[in-house]
Design a protein around this motif. Structure first.
Motif, PDB file in Angstrom:
ATOM      1  N   THR A   1       4.611  26.819  16.281  1.00 56.85           N
ATOM      2  CA  THR A   1       3.398  26.899  15.464  1.00 56.85           C
ATOM      3  C   THR A   1       2.264  26.055  16.020  1.00 56.85           C
ATOM      4  N   ASN A   2       2.544  24.781  16.262  1.00 56.29           N
ATOM      5  CA  ASN A   2       1.476  23.880  16.703  1.00 56.29           C
ATOM      6  C   ASN A   2       2.037  22.712  17.493  1.00 56.29           C
ATOM      7  N   HIS A   3       1.396  22.444  18.618  1.00 54.71           N
ATOM      8  CA  HIS A   3       1.740  21.293  19.440  1.00 54.71           C
ATOM      9  C   HIS A   3       0.810  20.120  19.177  1.00 54.71           C
ATOM     10  N   SER A   4      -0.091  20.291  18.236  1.00 57.14           N
ATOM     11  CA  SER A   4      -1.009  19.200  17.886  1.00 57.14           C
ATOM     12  C   SER A   4      -1.315  19.285  16.403  1.00 57.14           C
ATOM     13  N   VAL A   5      -1.797  18.171  15.864  1.00 54.72           N
ATOM     14  CA  VAL A   5      -2.193  18.112  14.467  1.00 54.72           C
ATOM     15  C   VAL A   5      -3.338  17.118  14.338  1.00 54.72           C
ATOM     16  N   ILE A   6      -4.259  17.401  13.458  1.00 44.79           N
ATOM     17  CA  ILE A   6      -5.382  16.507  13.186  1.00 44.79           C
ATOM     18  C   ILE A   6      -5.209  15.920  11.791  1.00 44.79           C
ATOM     19  N   PHE A   7      -5.394  14.606  11.678  1.00 42.26           N
ATOM     20  CA  PHE A   7      -5.419  13.940  10.389  1.00 42.26           C
ATOM     21  C   PHE A   7      -6.850  13.501  10.109  1.00 42.26           C
TER      22      PHE A   7
ATOM     23  N   THR B   1      -3.794  15.173  -8.356  1.00 40.32           N
ATOM     24  CA  THR B   1      -3.940  14.232  -7.244  1.00 40.32           C
ATOM     25  C   THR B   1      -3.125  12.985  -7.568  1.00 40.32           C
ATOM     26  N   PRO B   2      -2.696  12.225  -6.552  1.00 37.18           N
ATOM     27  CA  PRO B   2      -3.009  12.356  -5.129  1.00 37.18           C
ATOM     28  C   PRO B   2      -2.370  13.598  -4.515  1.00 37.18           C
ATOM     29  N   ALA B   3      -3.058  14.118  -3.515  1.00 32.95           N
ATOM     30  CA  ALA B   3      -2.585  15.342  -2.875  1.00 32.95           C
ATOM     31  C   ALA B   3      -2.931  15.319  -1.390  1.00 32.95           C
ATOM     32  N   ILE B   4      -2.106  16.015  -0.637  1.00 31.99           N
ATOM     33  CA  ILE B   4      -2.351  16.255   0.781  1.00 31.99           C
ATOM     34  C   ILE B   4      -2.703  17.730   0.936  1.00 31.99           C
ATOM     35  N   VAL B   5      -3.758  18.011   1.696  1.00 25.48           N
ATOM     36  CA  VAL B   5      -4.185  19.386   1.939  1.00 25.48           C
ATOM     37  C   VAL B   5      -3.869  19.742   3.388  1.00 25.48           C
ATOM     38  N   VAL B   6      -3.165  20.848   3.565  1.00 27.65           N
ATOM     39  CA  VAL B   6      -2.779  21.286   4.904  1.00 27.65           C
ATOM     40  C   VAL B   6      -3.437  22.626   5.196  1.00 27.65           C
ATOM     41  N   VAL B   7      -4.199  22.684   6.266  1.00 21.54           N
ATOM     42  CA  VAL B   7      -4.813  23.928   6.724  1.00 21.54           C
ATOM     43  C   VAL B   7      -4.045  24.401   7.952  1.00 21.54           C
TER      44      VAL B   7
ATOM     45  N   LYS C   1       0.831  -1.197   0.000  1.00 21.36           N
ATOM     46  CA  LYS C   1       0.000   0.000   0.000  1.00 21.36           C
ATOM     47  C   LYS C   1       0.869   1.252   0.000  1.00 21.36           C
ATOM     48  N   GLY C   2       0.382   2.303  -0.628  1.00 22.16           N
ATOM     49  CA  GLY C   2       1.061   3.583  -0.542  1.00 22.16           C
ATOM     50  C   GLY C   2       0.971   4.146   0.861  1.00 22.16           C
ATOM     51  N   GLY C   3       2.008   4.891   1.273  1.00 27.82           N
ATOM     52  CA  GLY C   3       1.978   5.492   2.604  1.00 27.82           C
ATOM     53  C   GLY C   3       2.061   4.455   3.693  1.00 27.82           C
ATOM     54  N   ASP C   4       1.141   4.528   4.648  1.00 26.79           N
ATOM     55  CA  ASP C   4       1.057   3.597   5.765  1.00 26.79           C
ATOM     56  C   ASP C   4      -0.249   2.818   5.645  1.00 26.79           C
ATOM     57  N   PRO C   5      -0.229   1.494   5.849  1.00 26.40           N
ATOM     58  CA  PRO C   5      -1.446   0.713   5.623  1.00 26.40           C
ATOM     59  C   PRO C   5      -2.600   1.018   6.574  1.00 26.40           C
ATOM     60  N   PHE C   6      -2.298   1.622   7.721  1.00 25.20           N
ATOM     61  CA  PHE C   6      -3.352   1.919   8.690  1.00 25.20           C
ATOM     62  C   PHE C   6      -3.801   3.376   8.656  1.00 25.20           C
ATOM     63  N   MET C   7      -3.199   4.199   7.812  1.00 25.05           N
ATOM     64  CA  MET C   7      -3.594   5.607   7.734  1.00 25.05           C
ATOM     65  C   MET C   7      -4.513   5.797   6.530  1.00 25.05           C
TER      66      MET C   7
ATOM     67  N   MET D   1      -5.279  16.835   5.656  1.00 25.90           N
ATOM     68  CA  MET D   1      -6.380  16.086   5.056  1.00 25.90           C
ATOM     69  C   MET D   1      -5.911  15.254   3.870  1.00 25.90           C
ATOM     70  N   TYR D   2      -6.314  13.999   3.872  1.00 24.39           N
ATOM     71  CA  TYR D   2      -6.073  13.087   2.762  1.00 24.39           C
ATOM     72  C   TYR D   2      -7.305  13.066   1.856  1.00 24.39           C
ATOM     73  N   MET D   3      -7.080  12.921   0.566  1.00 20.26           N
ATOM     74  CA  MET D   3      -8.177  12.727  -0.396  1.00 20.26           C
ATOM     75  C   MET D   3      -9.253  13.802  -0.244  1.00 20.26           C
ATOM     76  N   ALA D   4      -8.811  15.048  -0.112  1.00 16.28           N
ATOM     77  CA  ALA D   4      -9.747  16.127   0.200  1.00 16.28           C
ATOM     78  C   ALA D   4      -9.923  17.132  -0.926  1.00 16.28           C
ATOM     79  N   VAL D   5      -9.176  17.005  -2.017  1.00 16.25           N
ATOM     80  CA  VAL D   5      -9.226  18.025  -3.065  1.00 16.25           C
ATOM     81  C   VAL D   5     -10.623  18.132  -3.666  1.00 16.25           C
TER      82      VAL D   5
END
Length: 285
Positions: free
Chosen positions: A165-171, A256-262, A116-122, A199-203
């Motif tokens: 900048t940030n001590h936390s992140v949301i996926f 795509t594939p793309a990662i979106v960062v807010v 799998k691309g990336g990590d199989p559990f993400m 965000m994954y698969m968010a475009v």
């Protein structure tokens, strides 16, 4: 205790480079087993040693659309390659079909590499596949991979976390099993929970997602960064704001594939954007 070098250390001294790995005691990849392995975000050099070992031992590779084809040239001669890619809006095998095929191959005594691309559990449905393998009595091993939401950001000069900048992140994922914008996400809570959202698969649904985040209290001028084909020589990085994100995607159609960062992880790109054109000439990463 011996004061001299061990035999293995002596052997190492006579070899260089990757040859030093040949005598290592990698885990056995036994017939009838399935290894679910993450190949990383794209660049072949980002795969793990266990991933490479699995490719040298397997009888069949069942691989996803997000696996870089250049990685497959390292699969051992004679191993079968089976494509099981799932891409939005295109004809794809069902998840049930893929899982049943893994079980069928394992029960036939094959060493099955589920790549799998990336990590199989993400957001890769690896957990669902393992549940079904366990239910069928098929033994399996998980080999984590570098996920695009961390490794891909690094290739774009954006640390997923930074103490200034940030001590936390949301996926989160940008679509659910139906392909639509996730309906069970608490968008007001997400909007306020972390300074950085990855965000994954968010475009495809970025305009709707941006509107939901703004309605939930996120600032309209919050930066949005879109990293396409992360870690690959043809990587692209585009910037907009949350308020303009939907119109930007409609006008620019980022690949795509793309990662979106807010969020302001993108503030560091002016200093940390290290993946220069000259470095991209090396396809390994």
């Amino acid at each position: 205790m011996s004061n001299g070098p061990t035999k293995r250390a002596a052997d190492w001294a006579e070899t260089t480079g990757f040859a030093r790995l040949d005598a290592e005691a990698f885990p056995d990849f036994l017939p009838g087993w399935v290894w679910l392995v993450g190949a990383g975000p794209g660049a072949p050099g980002l795969m793990s040693l266990l991933c490479y070992h699995a490719m040298q031992q397997c009888d069949v590779v069942v691989y996803d659309a997000l696996v870089n084809p250049d990685i497959l040239r390292w699969v051992k001669v004679g191993a079968e390659l089976e494509y099981a890619g799932k891409r939005g809006g295109k004809p794809s095998p069902t998840q049930r079909d893929i899982t049943l095929r893994l079980i069928e191959l394992a029960q036939a005594g094959k060493r099955v590499l589920r790549l799998k691309g990336g990590d199989p559990f993400m957001f890769g449905r690896g957990g669902e596949e393992c549940q079904n393998l366990a239910g069928a009595g098929v033994p399996f091993r998980i080999v984590p991979g570098i996920t695009a939401g961390v490794g891909g950001l690094a290739y774009a000069g954006m640390p997923a976390t930074h103490r200034d900048t940030n001590h936390s992140v949301i996926f989160l994922t940008g679509h659910d099993a139906s392909g639509k914008m996730p309906a069970n996400v608490n968008w007001p809570a997400v909007a306020k929970a972390s300074p950085v959202i990855v965000m994954y698969m968010a475009v495809k649904h970025l305009g709707e997602i941006a509107a939901a985040l703004i309605a939930g209290g996120r600032k309209a001028d919050d930066p949005v960064t879109i990293v396409s084909n992360a870690s690959m020589p043809h990587q692209q990085v585009a910037s907009t704001t949350l308020e303009q994100a939907g119109a930007f995607v409609a006008a620019q159609e980022p690949p795509t594939p793309a990662i979106v960062v807010v969020g302001h992880a993108s503030d560091w790109r002016s200093v940390l954007d290290w993946y220069a054109p000259a470095l991209r000439e090396n396809p390994i990463g």
